[in-house]
Motif scaffolding. Structure first.
Motif, mmCIF file in Angstrom:
data_model
loop_
_atom_site.group_PDB
_atom_site.id
_atom_site.type_symbol
_atom_site.label_atom_id
_atom_site.label_comp_id
_atom_site.label_asym_id
_atom_site.label_seq_id
_atom_site.Cartn_x
_atom_site.Cartn_y
_atom_site.Cartn_z
ATOM 1 N N LYS A 22 0.824 -1.215 0.000
ATOM 2 C CA LYS A 22 0.000 0.000 0.000
ATOM 3 C C LYS A 22 0.854 1.260 0.000
ATOM 4 C CE LYS A 22 -4.017 -2.138 1.966
ATOM 5 N NZ LYS A 22 -4.274 -2.972 3.070
ATOM 6 N N THR A 23 2.017 1.170 0.600
ATOM 7 C CA THR A 23 2.894 2.323 0.701
ATOM 8 C C THR A 23 3.508 2.698 -0.649
ATOM 9 O OG1 THR A 23 3.472 1.521 2.910
ATOM 10 C CG2 THR A 23 4.851 3.260 1.990
ATOM 11 N N ILE A 24 3.789 1.729 -1.481
ATOM 12 C CA ILE A 24 4.529 2.006 -2.707
ATOM 13 C C ILE A 24 3.809 1.568 -3.981
ATOM 14 C CG2 ILE A 24 6.905 2.193 -1.925
ATOM 15 C CD1 ILE A 24 7.229 -0.699 -1.950
ATOM 16 N N THR A 25 2.514 1.524 -3.959
ATOM 17 C CA THR A 25 1.746 1.098 -5.129
ATOM 18 C C THR A 25 2.022 1.965 -6.352
ATOM 19 O OG1 THR A 25 0.014 0.194 -3.724
ATOM 20 C CG2 THR A 25 -0.583 0.665 -5.997
ATOM 21 N N ALA A 26 2.219 3.246 -6.173
ATOM 22 C CA ALA A 26 2.450 4.147 -7.308
ATOM 23 C C ALA A 26 3.776 3.862 -8.016
ATOM 24 C CB ALA A 26 2.429 5.594 -6.831
ATOM 25 N N TYR A 27 4.685 3.195 -7.344
ATOM 26 C CA TYR A 27 6.010 2.941 -7.908
ATOM 27 C C TYR A 27 6.282 1.458 -8.143
ATOM 28 C CZ TYR A 27 6.422 7.579 -5.898
ATOM 29 O OH TYR A 27 6.196 8.878 -5.565
ATOM 30 N N ASP A 28 5.284 0.603 -7.930
ATOM 31 C CA ASP A 28 5.522 -0.836 -7.969
ATOM 32 C C ASP A 28 6.082 -1.332 -9.299
ATOM 33 O OD1 ASP A 28 3.189 -0.494 -9.410
ATOM 34 O OD2 ASP A 28 2.056 -2.030 -8.315
ATOM 35 N N HIS A 29 5.629 -0.763 -10.412
ATOM 36 C CA HIS A 29 6.133 -1.191 -11.716
ATOM 37 C C HIS A 29 7.613 -0.853 -11.881
ATOM 38 C CE1 HIS A 29 4.513 2.848 -12.017
ATOM 39 N NE2 HIS A 29 5.336 3.072 -13.023
#
Length: 185
Positions: free
Chosen positions: A63-70
C-alpha cells in the motif's frame, strides 16, 4: 500474470540452480538418481520458499509504494538479470563438488535462490496468486536441476555460462514488459 509469463520467469530463476546442477553432475563419476533428486529437492524447495518470503514482505509494504511498484519490479528484475549475465561473462572458475551433504546443499540452495526473493516482492506488487506461482517455480527448478545433473554427467560445464546468460536476459526482458504494460496499457 499468464501461465506463459510465469513459466518464463520460472525458467529464468531456475538457471542458476541449473548451472550449479551441471557442475554437480560434472563432478560425479556417473549419474546418481538419488543425488539428482536430493539436488532437485534442495533447489526446488528454496526456489519456492524465497519468492513466498519476498511476497510476504512485499504485501506488507504494498500500500505504501503502489504508485512505484512497476518501477520496483523493473529495477529488481533488471538487477537480477544483469548480475546473472555478469556471472555468465566472468572468467572466474567455479569449483565443482559432487557432495550432497545438507550443509553444502543448504548454502548452494540459498545462494541460487536469493534472486527469487526479489521476484517474490515483485509478485506482491503485481498481485500474483502466490501458491500456484511458487509451486510452479519450485517444480520447474526441481525438474531443471535434475536435468542439469544429467547434462553435467554427459556434457560437462560447457553450457553453464549460456544457461546463466539466458536466464539473465529473460529476467531483464520480463522487467521491461512489466514496465511497458504499466506505463502504456
Amino acid at each position: 500474470m499468464s501461465l506463459i509469463e510465469l513459466f518464463i520467469i520460472a525458467v529464468g530463476l531456475s538457471m542458476d540452480a541449473f548451472a550449479v546442477s551441471i557442475c554437480k553432475g560434472l563432478s560425479m563419476r556417473s549419474m546418481s538418481l538419488k543425488n539428482a533428486l536430493i539436488i532437485g529437492l534442495y533447489f526446488g524447495s528454496f526456489q519456492a520458499l524465497m519468492p513466498l518470503t519476498g511476497y510476504l514482505l512485499g504485501v506488507s509494504f504494498q500500500k505504501t509504494i503502489t504508485a512505484y511498484d512497476h518501477w520496483i519490479a523493473f529495477i529488481l528484475l533488471g538487477i537480477i538479470g544483469v548480475n546473472m549475465i555478469r556471472e555468465a561473462m566472468s572468467e572466474e572458475e567455479e569449483s565443482c563438488d559432487a557432495s550432497v551433504r545438507a550443509k553444502d546443499m543448504l548454502v548452494l540452495a540459498v545462494a541460487t535462490s536469493i534472486d527469487a526473493l526479489a521476484v517474490g516482492v515483485t509478485f506482491a506488487f503485481l498481485q500474483v496468486q502466490i501458491v500456484p506461482a511458487i509451486s510452479f517455480i519450485g517444480c520447474t527448478t526441481f525438474l531443471l536441476s535434475i536435468a542439469g545433473v544429467k547434462a553435467g554427467t554427459v556434457f560437462g560445464c560447457r553450457y553453464k555460462s549460456r544457461a546463466e546468460l539466458f536466464g539473465g536476459a529473460v529476467l531483464i526482458l520480463m522487467g521491461f514488459k512489466i514496465l511497458i504494460e504499466h506505463l502504456f496499457f
